[in-house]
Design a protein around this motif. Structure first.
Motif, PDB file in Angstrom:
ATOM      1  N   LYS A 185       0.833  -1.209   0.000  1.00 43.03           N
ATOM      2  CA  LYS A 185       0.000   0.000   0.000  1.00 43.03           C
ATOM      3  C   LYS A 185       0.866   1.257   0.000  1.00 43.03           C
ATOM      4  CE  LYS A 185      -4.553  -0.810   1.586  1.00 43.03           C
ATOM      5  NZ  LYS A 185      -5.575  -0.361   2.514  1.00 43.03           N
ATOM      6  N   SER A 221       2.180   1.608  -3.506  1.00 40.45           N
ATOM      7  CA  SER A 221       1.122   2.066  -4.410  1.00 40.45           C
ATOM      8  C   SER A 221       0.908   3.573  -4.312  1.00 40.45           C
ATOM      9  CB  SER A 221      -0.175   1.325  -4.081  1.00 40.45           C
ATOM     10  OG  SER A 221      -1.240   1.854  -4.812  1.00 40.45           O
ATOM     11  N   GLY A 222       0.825   4.090  -3.101  1.00 44.89           N
ATOM     12  CA  GLY A 222       0.610   5.516  -2.909  1.00 44.89           C
ATOM     13  C   GLY A 222       1.780   6.351  -3.378  1.00 44.89           C
ATOM     14  N   ARG A 233       4.039   5.394  -5.569  1.00 42.67           N
ATOM     15  CA  ARG A 233       4.156   5.217  -7.015  1.00 42.67           C
ATOM     16  C   ARG A 233       3.264   6.218  -7.751  1.00 42.67           C
ATOM     17  NH1 ARG A 233       3.051  -0.175  -7.417  1.00 42.67           N
ATOM     18  NH2 ARG A 233       5.182  -0.674  -6.896  1.00 42.67           N
ATOM     19  N   LYS A 234       2.060   6.447  -7.224  1.00 43.75           N
ATOM     20  CA  LYS A 234       1.151   7.432  -7.831  1.00 43.75           C
ATOM     21  C   LYS A 234       1.753   8.830  -7.765  1.00 43.75           C
ATOM     22  CE  LYS A 234      -2.978   4.857  -6.628  1.00 43.75           C
ATOM     23  NZ  LYS A 234      -4.081   4.751  -5.658  1.00 43.75           N
ATOM     24  N   ALA A 235       2.352   9.166  -6.635  1.00 43.54           N
ATOM     25  CA  ALA A 235       2.966  10.490  -6.480  1.00 43.54           C
ATOM     26  C   ALA A 235       4.161  10.653  -7.405  1.00 43.54           C
ATOM     27  CB  ALA A 235       3.381  10.717  -5.035  1.00 43.54           C
ATOM     28  N   CYS A 236       4.850   9.558  -7.714  1.00 43.13           N
ATOM     29  CA  CYS A 236       6.056   9.610  -8.542  1.00 43.13           C
ATOM     30  C   CYS A 236       5.774   9.373 -10.024  1.00 43.13           C
ATOM     31  CB  CYS A 236       7.067   8.572  -8.053  1.00 43.13           C
ATOM     32  SG  CYS A 236       7.761   8.937  -6.445  1.00 43.13           S
ATOM     33  N   GLN A 237       4.519   9.225 -10.372  1.00 40.85           N
ATOM     34  CA  GLN A 237       4.168   8.964 -11.766  1.00 40.85           C
ATOM     35  C   GLN A 237       4.700  10.077 -12.675  1.00 40.85           C
ATOM     36  OE1 GLN A 237      -0.004   8.281 -12.195  1.00 40.85           O
ATOM     37  NE2 GLN A 237       0.241   7.131 -14.070  1.00 40.85           N
ATOM     38  N   ARG A 253       3.166  16.353  -4.464  1.00 39.82           N
ATOM     39  CA  ARG A 253       1.958  15.621  -4.870  1.00 39.82           C
ATOM     40  C   ARG A 253       1.392  14.816  -3.702  1.00 39.82           C
ATOM     41  NH1 ARG A 253       4.005  12.959 -10.552  1.00 39.82           N
ATOM     42  NH2 ARG A 253       3.825  14.829 -11.845  1.00 39.82           N
ATOM     43  N   PHE A 254       2.267  14.074  -3.034  1.00 44.41           N
ATOM     44  CA  PHE A 254       1.827  13.230  -1.924  1.00 44.41           C
ATOM     45  C   PHE A 254       1.314  14.096  -0.771  1.00 44.41           C
ATOM     46  CE2 PHE A 254       2.308  10.643   1.878  1.00 44.41           C
ATOM     47  CZ  PHE A 254       1.802   9.423   1.471  1.00 44.41           C
TER      48      PHE A 254
END
Length: 161
Positions: A62, A65-66, A68-72, A123-124
């Motif tokens: 988890k 996942s979180g 990874r979204k911020a680092c997209q 972002r995060f």
């Protein structure tokens, strides 16, 4: 520990070894009833209390996942993300508590993520801290710039010595 073969309610530990870099223990057991041997893996459980009050098991996936979204779209590799998730888990487990608030996990993510990538950090943080206006972003950016200036000043002072 119940025997998986005859369901006898007890077993004897024959051998113990650490596994997974010391985060778990693998034990070889023997049933006193049927004499058969079997292995178990023991890990310290860690539960997370979410904002809604629900308790669930800690999951490194988890965190990945979180983050990874911020680092997209950012130049951050999978190895760096895995290392960040490991650091966060070690930080959380080092508290010694079996139950951790989700807020503490978020705080543990922010520091390493800021070191990894400042844009991903923003972002995060915008989601985690619930930014509601441009002022919130400006304040966070100002804080990042101040920290960077302090590091440059300290680096220059050390180089002069």
């Amino acid at each position: 520990m119940h025997c998986p073969f005859c369901r006898y309610p007890d077993s004897r530990v024959v051998d113990s070894r650490t596994a997974d870099d010391g985060s778990s223990i693998k034990r070889r057991r023997q049933c006193p009833s049927c004499g058969r041997r079997f292995s178990t893996v023991e890990t310290a459980s860690l539960s997370v209390i979410k904002r809604s009050g629900v308790t669930e098991p800690f999951s490194r996936e988890k965190i990945l996942s979180g983050v990874r979204k911020a680092c997209q779209g950012r130049p951050v590799g999978a190895d760096a993300l895995a290392l960040l998730a490991q650091r966060v888990e070690e930080t959380v487990r080092s508290t010694g508590s079996a139950v951790v608030d989700a807020n503490e996990i978020g705080l543990a993510i922010l520091g390493p993520l800021q070191e990894l990538d400042e844009v991903a950090y923003l972002r995060f943080a915008s989601v985690y801290r619930g930014f509601e206006s441009l002022d919130d972003f400006e304040a966070a950016i100002h804080q990042l710039r101040s920290a960077a200036e302090r590091e440059q000043t300290e680096g220059a002072a050390l180089a002069a010595d």
